[in-house]
Design a protein around this motif. Structure first.
Motif, PDB file in Angstrom:
ATOM      1  N   ILE A 271     109.129  12.799   9.033  1.00  0.00           N
ATOM      2  CA  ILE A 271     107.673  12.679   8.965  1.00  0.00           C
ATOM      3  C   ILE A 271     107.249  11.224   9.114  1.00  0.00           C
ATOM      4  CG2 ILE A 271     107.623  12.581   6.418  1.00  0.00           C
ATOM      5  CD1 ILE A 271     104.972  14.083   8.769  1.00  0.00           C
ATOM      6  N   LEU A 272     108.046  10.286   8.580  1.00  0.00           N
ATOM      7  CA  LEU A 272     107.695   8.868   8.717  1.00  0.00           C
ATOM      8  C   LEU A 272     107.841   8.401  10.166  1.00  0.00           C
ATOM      9  CD1 LEU A 272     109.246   7.403   5.447  1.00  0.00           C
ATOM     10  CD2 LEU A 272     106.822   7.680   5.985  1.00  0.00           C
ATOM     11  N   ILE A 273     108.881   8.876  10.851  1.00  0.00           N
ATOM     12  CA  ILE A 273     109.036   8.544  12.274  1.00  0.00           C
ATOM     13  C   ILE A 273     107.843   9.092  13.066  1.00  0.00           C
ATOM     14  CG2 ILE A 273     110.384   9.049  14.346  1.00  0.00           C
ATOM     15  CD1 ILE A 273     112.890   8.889  12.634  1.00  0.00           C
ATOM     16  N   SER A 274     107.457  10.336  12.746  1.00  0.00           N
ATOM     17  CA  SER A 274     106.319  10.949  13.420  1.00  0.00           C
ATOM     18  C   SER A 274     105.046  10.155  13.174  1.00  0.00           C
ATOM     19  CB  SER A 274     106.134  12.389  12.925  1.00  0.00           C
ATOM     20  OG  SER A 274     104.974  12.973  13.472  1.00  0.00           O
ATOM     21  N   TYR A 275     104.790   9.791  11.915  1.00  0.00           N
ATOM     22  CA  TYR A 275     103.593   9.025  11.589  1.00  0.00           C
ATOM     23  C   TYR A 275     103.626   7.647  12.263  1.00  0.00           C
ATOM     24  CZ  TYR A 275     101.841  12.333   8.098  1.00  0.00           C
ATOM     25  OH  TYR A 275     101.315  13.430   7.463  1.00  0.00           O
TER      26      TYR A 275
END
Length: 598
Positions: A271-275
């Motif tokens: 999710i952090l990579i996506s954000y």
């Protein structure tokens, strides 16, 4: 609309062709890798009698291109995943143009009957207004968009600022689609934000400890010194065994603490990579409007981009996840005190950036919500941005239609309220269009106050608070009758008016939960009270007696009607709003048609 259809169909055709090519390339790369493996096995078998140097060279000849093909394969696979999601988006948008919104989230869980207008206007759930507009791919974005609908704007300048941002973003279709696809590859979940909050609130375990900050460097330096001393025969090789045991015991002594910390933040890397990717899309755009510039500015801290900082945290989390690999975890912890080292890095990151995290996610969510409204604008080029006035009250519109009704079937009507107090009383037969008209006015009024374009030829309005009563329901749980539920709703309206709130009121069939005599008396009394409170709105009713109020209040009440026309023993509807009180009622006619004796 033809241009919009052509745009999406062109995208579908181009992406379908690209996807087919990617699949062919992936198949070819896979076949080439297989041939390399077979070639390596055959060559090693043929030259099996040769020396180790020859066999190593043969292995390298096949291994290096194999690794290169693996890198290419992974890149092609990621491109294929992106293209598939991109293709799916454009297909779903084409379905949406044909009023099939099933691919999008309607946020059914947000709906509540206590809200001022949400249930009456089909705001949330399947086939709802929100589902037709929602294109958010982050949980903060969905929260922002739903809250914008639940609490629409009431200040002119805020609405105008949002209109400008939506218009600018509607012209950046490639940016919006890239943002959507990147977010869709790993779509945010409700518990993502909870995990991030837990990360931000987690207590410091090692970062503030001088001991562990020293020991994390002692480990690799000790190993380096020991290796040098053993290689010069200054220490026996058995020292490696004792050093390994000592380092392992020190590392394992903190395993329980690290486990608790890791369990609280695990599965956050994706999710952090996506954000990070989504934030980068925003950071790269040269926005012109103040609203979008402000969002982009919120993603910069001390001249460093939020996407880069988030990516850094994602990297630390990925390194800590190496502990899932037992062999790698053993080596890394013995040599580098790996788990504690990465935990210290994460804790230092948190202490440095915790104050900015909420602002970054707010900026991301606001852009996500604006992107949905911008797509709504792009998909409806025939819709118009309303003119917002400063004085309570005004709502003057021509050609209003309901955005959830098929454009080829929707009958459009006008509205005109120029001052306060003022009420339109709508009478008419069953099925003639009264309720649809109320919802059409309500939905377009809401869209205008959200900052979105409206389904109208033109519209001017003042952004007061919207209140409706169209679908009052009884409650077995709260032991409330239908009539009592109606009274509670009406009391809420009167209380809010008396507190000084500026309201735009839409009511359908006042006091329908009681007998006709009380209903008439109560309805007339309510109308007079609403006028005395300087309120404005629309009231639909079957009770023609309410139409007589226009004579008593010629400057505050205007009668309109929807007629049912009976021609050659057949019932027809024009769905066109006309002045005056309804002349034809159709209940008895319909009962006779159904075989019920009158």
């Amino acid at each position: 609309m033809k241009k919009v259809y052509t745009f999406y169909q062109g995208k579908i055709d181009a992406l379908s062709e690209k996807l087919s090519k990617l699949k062919r390339d992936i198949h070819l790369i896979g076949s080439a890798r297989l041939l390399l493996v077979v070639g390596a096995v055959v060559c090693l078998w043929i030259f099996r009698q040769e020396g180790a140097w020859i066999l190593t060279m043969i292995g390298a000849v096949f291994l290096l291109p194999f690794i290169g093909l693996m890198v290419i394969h992974n890149k092609l696979f990621r491109n294929k995943e992106y293209t598939e999601s991109h293709l799916e988006l454009n297909r779903n948008e084409l379905m949406g143009l044909n009023y099939d919104y099933s691919a999008f989230d309607g946020a059914k869980e947000v709906s509540t009957p206590e809200h001022s207008f949400g249930l009456d206007l089909d705001l949330f759930g399947d086939c709802s207004l929100f589902q037709s507009i929602n294109r958010t791919v982050t949980f903060p974005g969905k929260q922002f968009l739903s809250q914008w609908f639940i609490h629409p704007l009431t200040h002119k300048q805020q609405i105008l600022n949002r209109q400008k941002a939506i218009q600018e973003l509607s012209e950046m279709t490639e940016v919006r689609q890239r943002f959507y696809v990147l977010g869709k590859i790993y779509k945010g979940k409700q518990n993502d934000r909870d995990m991030i909050r837990r990360l931000m609130d987690s207590p410091s375990l090692f970062a503030k400890s001088i001991f562990w900050n020293v020991v994390k460097w002692v480990f690799p330096l000790t190993w380096l010194v020991v290796i040098v001393l053993v290689s010069f025969h200054l220490l026996p090789a058995t020292i490696f065994t004792w050093l390994t045991l000592a380092c392992l015991l020190i590392a394992l002594s903190q395993t329980k603490k690290v486990n608790v910390f890791h369990n609280s933040i695990s599965k956050m890397e994706k999710i952090l990579i996506s954000y990070s990717h989504l934030m980068k899309v925003i950071e790269q755009q040269p926005f012109q409007t103040e609203e979008l510039k402000r969002i982009a500015a919120e993603l910069t801290t001390h001249n460093q981009k939020a996407s880069e900082i988030i990516k850094q945290l994602s990297g630390y989390l990925g390194k800590l996840d190496q502990r899932y690999n037992i062999a790698a975890a053993f080596v890394l912890n013995v040599l580098f005190l790996w788990d504690i080292r990465q935990t210290i890095q994460i804790e230092k990151w948190i202490s440095q950036h915790v104050e900015n995290m909420e602002e970054w996610f707010h900026a991301l969510g606001k852009f996500d919500a604006l992107s949905s409204l911008a797509t709504f604008r792009f998909n409806h080029p025939d819709y118009v941005f309303p003119i917002i006035t400063d004085t309570y009250f005004s709502m003057i519109g021509k050609g209003l239609g309901h955005p959830l009704m098929h454009r080829d079937l929707c009958v459009k009507n006008d509205i005109r309220i120029e001052h306060a107090p003022y009420f339109l009383i709508i009478t008419g037969a069953n099925m003639a269009g009264k309720s649809t008209y109320l919802r059409t006015v309500g939905v377009n009024y809401l869209l205008a106050c959200v900052g979105a374009p409206v389904y109208a030829d033109e519209l001017t309005l003042y952004p007061a608070q919207l209140v409706t009563s169209l679908r009052t329901a009884d409650s077995l749980v709260n032991n409330e009758s239908y009539f009592f539920a109606e009274l509670k709703r009406l009391k809420m309206i009167i209380d809010r008016l008396q507190s000084g709130e500026e309201l735009f009121i839409i009511l359908d069939e006042i006091l329908k939960g009681t007998n006709s005599i009380d209903k008439q008396k109560g309805s007339i009394a309510l109308m007079k009270q609403l006028i005395s409170q300087k309120a404005c709105g629309i009231i639909a009713t079957h009770d023609l007696v309410l139409g007589t109020l226009e004579k008593e209040f010629p400057n505050e009440i205007k009668n309109f009607r929807f007629e049912a026309d009976i021609t050659d023993n057949e019932l027809t509807f024009s769905y066109q709003l006309r002045e005056g009180i309804a002349q034809n009622m159709n209940a008895c006619f319909l009962m006779k048609k159904m075989g019920i004796t009158i």
